[in-house]
Scaffold this motif. Structure first.
Motif, mmCIF file in Angstrom:
data_model
loop_
_atom_site.group_PDB
_atom_site.id
_atom_site.type_symbol
_atom_site.label_atom_id
_atom_site.label_comp_id
_atom_site.label_asym_id
_atom_site.label_seq_id
_atom_site.Cartn_x
_atom_site.Cartn_y
_atom_site.Cartn_z
ATOM 1 N N LEU A 36 15.141 -22.228 -16.233
ATOM 2 C CA LEU A 36 15.568 -22.355 -14.175
ATOM 3 C C LEU A 36 14.547 -21.902 -13.838
ATOM 4 N N PRO A 37 13.687 -22.444 -12.800
ATOM 5 C CA PRO A 37 12.319 -21.520 -11.814
ATOM 6 C C PRO A 37 12.419 -20.476 -11.486
ATOM 7 N N SER A 38 11.785 -19.458 -11.552
ATOM 8 C CA SER A 38 12.227 -17.776 -10.881
ATOM 9 C C SER A 38 11.768 -17.863 -10.041
ATOM 10 N N ALA A 39 12.296 -16.918 -8.571
ATOM 11 C CA ALA A 39 12.429 -16.514 -7.562
ATOM 12 C C ALA A 39 10.519 -16.486 -6.968
ATOM 13 N N PRO A 40 10.419 -16.730 -6.419
ATOM 14 C CA PRO A 40 8.529 -17.165 -6.028
ATOM 15 C C PRO A 40 8.556 -15.407 -6.031
ATOM 16 N N ALA A 41 7.259 -15.356 -6.671
ATOM 17 C CA ALA A 41 6.761 -14.067 -6.723
ATOM 18 C C ALA A 41 6.518 -13.805 -5.045
ATOM 19 N N ARG A 42 6.245 -12.431 -4.125
ATOM 20 C CA ARG A 42 5.737 -12.026 -2.662
ATOM 21 C C ARG A 42 4.504 -12.167 -2.690
ATOM 22 N N ALA A 43 4.066 -13.329 -2.152
ATOM 23 C CA ALA A 43 2.189 -13.484 -1.964
ATOM 24 C C ALA A 43 1.553 -12.247 -1.707
ATOM 25 N N GLU A 44 0.403 -12.414 -1.994
ATOM 26 C CA GLU A 44 -0.279 -10.897 -2.096
ATOM 27 C C GLU A 44 -0.912 -11.032 -0.189
ATOM 28 N N PHE A 45 -1.160 -10.400 0.968
ATOM 29 C CA PHE A 45 -1.455 -9.774 1.876
ATOM 30 C C PHE A 45 -2.445 -9.812 1.679
ATOM 31 N N ALA A 102 3.956 -7.996 15.634
ATOM 32 C CA ALA A 102 4.516 -7.588 14.341
ATOM 33 C C ALA A 102 4.328 -6.162 13.779
ATOM 34 N N PRO A 103 4.338 -5.574 13.088
ATOM 35 C CA PRO A 103 3.520 -5.073 12.080
ATOM 36 C C PRO A 103 3.372 -5.480 10.935
ATOM 37 N N ASP A 104 2.838 -6.550 10.875
ATOM 38 C CA ASP A 104 2.518 -6.847 9.731
ATOM 39 C C ASP A 104 1.335 -6.574 8.705
ATOM 40 N N GLY A 105 -0.030 -6.236 9.454
ATOM 41 C CA GLY A 105 -0.767 -6.656 9.175
ATOM 42 C C GLY A 105 -2.136 -7.766 9.850
ATOM 43 N N TYR A 106 -0.724 -8.645 10.302
ATOM 44 C CA TYR A 106 -2.393 -9.624 10.959
ATOM 45 C C TYR A 106 -2.373 -10.029 12.010
ATOM 46 N N THR A 107 -2.235 -8.726 12.522
ATOM 47 C CA THR A 107 -2.450 -9.006 14.395
ATOM 48 C C THR A 107 -2.974 -6.929 13.814
ATOM 49 N N VAL A 108 -5.273 -7.490 14.438
ATOM 50 C CA VAL A 108 -5.518 -5.620 14.474
ATOM 51 C C VAL A 108 -6.815 -5.834 15.343
ATOM 52 N N LEU A 109 -5.853 -4.155 16.374
ATOM 53 C CA LEU A 109 -7.138 -4.631 16.941
ATOM 54 C C LEU A 109 -8.627 -3.498 16.682
ATOM 55 N N ILE A 110 -9.376 -4.450 17.102
ATOM 56 C CA ILE A 110 -10.887 -3.656 16.783
ATOM 57 C C ILE A 110 -11.477 -3.468 18.394
ATOM 58 N N THR A 111 -11.144 -2.065 18.293
ATOM 59 C CA THR A 111 -11.480 -1.408 20.143
ATOM 60 C C THR A 111 -12.589 -0.097 19.905
ATOM 61 N N THR A 112 -13.010 0.774 20.465
ATOM 62 C CA THR A 112 -13.597 1.790 20.707
ATOM 63 C C THR A 112 -12.742 2.557 21.604
ATOM 64 N N ASN A 113 -13.721 3.901 21.491
ATOM 65 C CA ASN A 113 -12.774 4.458 22.176
ATOM 66 C C ASN A 113 -12.469 4.815 23.826
ATOM 67 N N PRO A 280 1.097 -0.238 2.102
ATOM 68 C CA PRO A 280 0.601 -1.214 1.023
ATOM 69 C C PRO A 280 -0.858 -2.314 2.185
ATOM 70 N N VAL A 281 0.064 -2.738 2.798
ATOM 71 C CA VAL A 281 -0.894 -3.729 3.664
ATOM 72 C C VAL A 281 -1.430 -2.641 4.665
ATOM 73 N N VAL A 282 -1.510 -1.075 4.466
ATOM 74 C CA VAL A 282 -2.385 -0.519 5.510
ATOM 75 C C VAL A 282 -3.680 -0.224 4.663
ATOM 76 N N ALA A 283 -3.625 -0.337 3.143
ATOM 77 C CA ALA A 283 -4.353 -0.065 2.308
ATOM 78 C C ALA A 283 -5.299 -1.327 2.166
ATOM 79 N N ARG A 284 -4.940 -2.257 1.765
ATOM 80 C CA ARG A 284 -5.256 -3.622 1.582
ATOM 81 C C ARG A 284 -6.156 -4.202 2.965
#
Length: 340
Positions: A36-45, A102-113, A280-284
């Motif tokens: 039987l096929p195993s459950a798919p592993a979570r994709a790496e961010f 969404a706090p999923d790491g796919y939206t990043v603010l590149i900003t300044t002071n 883990p997403v923050v670290a990556r």
């Protein structure tokens, strides 16, 4: 005879044929489980494009940095990056967009002071909280600014500009498209004892356009935006805002050595995601962005704009932001700028 009348020993023994089949059934069950096929592993961010939201217009220093970092991530880590410029309202639009994402790491603010140290002291109310609404990822760089004027203005030095401004109090104007640029101009007014008219813009490149057209007379802008216009002869540089001269413009004195003693103003870049982004997403993301900032791919931006590579851990950025907010608050209060 019904089974309930059989002796216990007889009832508990399987029929001979079933007894023979049990080992085969067990083997078959084990084989089926393996097949039987195993459950798919979570994709790496990350496993889809990452969006860099920039609070300023295309061509600004922050935009140039975001594109350089994005290109490095694409080249070195095979991560697709989309730069999304959302200029206006001193970074309110972009910061609010990311704070609500969404706090999923796919939206990043590149900003300044501007959005994360100055705005809270310039405005009575913000549509975002620079601390509670964001997760710090890493610092990305530090840079200086350059004081430029339209060549039609009859001044060639900071001293001559101050003298002209004192002759015409409130008539000479300066533009700004970021808090860094604005506070640099406000601090200059205070320390040089001159009165100028402030004209706000959505982004520094837009202010430069009006400076080129002589709609405003002066601005102190990021080197990445102002220096190319100086080198092309379209604007005249009077001074740089740092403690030392810029290696990209060694003939331009610091504003301090040009006569405004003690003057210094710089800015910084950093990356943030929405609050609640998983660790883990923050670290990556930190790993990817730090590597990109220090890559050969992004080095041209840092070298050509005189920007210092400045990276950090998320915790270091949080502490740095706190220190910078206190510093910008002191400068703004000292300049007697009332929150809008």
């Amino acid at each position: 005879m019904p089974s309930r009348f059989l002796p216990a020993a007889v009832r508990t023994q399987p029929a001979p044929r079933l007894k023979t089949l049990l080992p085969a059934l067990a083997a078959l069950t084990a084989f089926a489980a393996l097949a039987l096929p195993s459950a798919p592993a979570r994709a790496e961010f990350p496993d889809k494009p990452v969006r860099f939201v920039v609070p300023f217009a295309a061509g600004s220093a922050t935009d140039q940095l975001a594109r350089a970092i994005g290109q490095a991530m694409t080249t070195d880590a095979k991560v697709t990056v989309v730069v999304d410029n959302k200029p206006g309202a001193n970074g309110f639009i972009a910061a609010s967009d990311v704070a609500k994402a969404a706090p999923d790491g796919y939206t990043v603010l590149i900003t300044t002071n501007t959005t994360h140290a100055a705005n809270e002291h310039l405005f009575k109310k913000l549509p975002y909280d620079p601390v509670k609404d964001f997760t710090p990822i890493t610092a990305l760089g530090k840079g200086g600014q350059i004081m430029v004027v339209n060549p039609q203005l009859p001044v060639k030095t900071v001293g001559e500009f101050i003298a002209l401004a004192r002759q015409q109090p409130g008539k000479l104007s300066f533009g700004s498209g970021s808090s860094s640029s604005r506070i640099a101009g406000e601090l200059f007014q205070q320390m040089a004892n001159v009165q100028l008219l402030h004209v706000p813009y959505k982004s520094n490149p837009l202010a430069v356009t009006d400076l080129l057209g002589n709609q405003i007379q002066m601005m102190i802008t990021d080197t990445a935006t102002g220096l190319p216009q100086v080198k092309s002869g379209k604007l005249r540089a009077l001074g740089v805002s740092g403690k030392t001269r810029s290696p990209l413009a060694p003939d331009v004195p610091t504003i301090d050595e040009a006569g405004v003693k003690g003057y210094e103003m710089s800015y910084w870049f950093a990356a943030y995601t929405p609050a609640g982004t998983p660790q883990p997403v923050v670290a990556r993301l930190n790993e990817l962005l730090v590597k990109a900032a220090r890559s050969q791919t992004a080095s041209n931006f840092y070298r050509s704009t005189g920007t210092e590579v400045f990276t950090s851990t998320p915790a270091e950025l949080a502490a740095f932001q706190q220190q910078e907010s206190a510093k910008w608050g002191r400068i703004i209060r000292a300049a007697n700028i009332q929150p809008e």
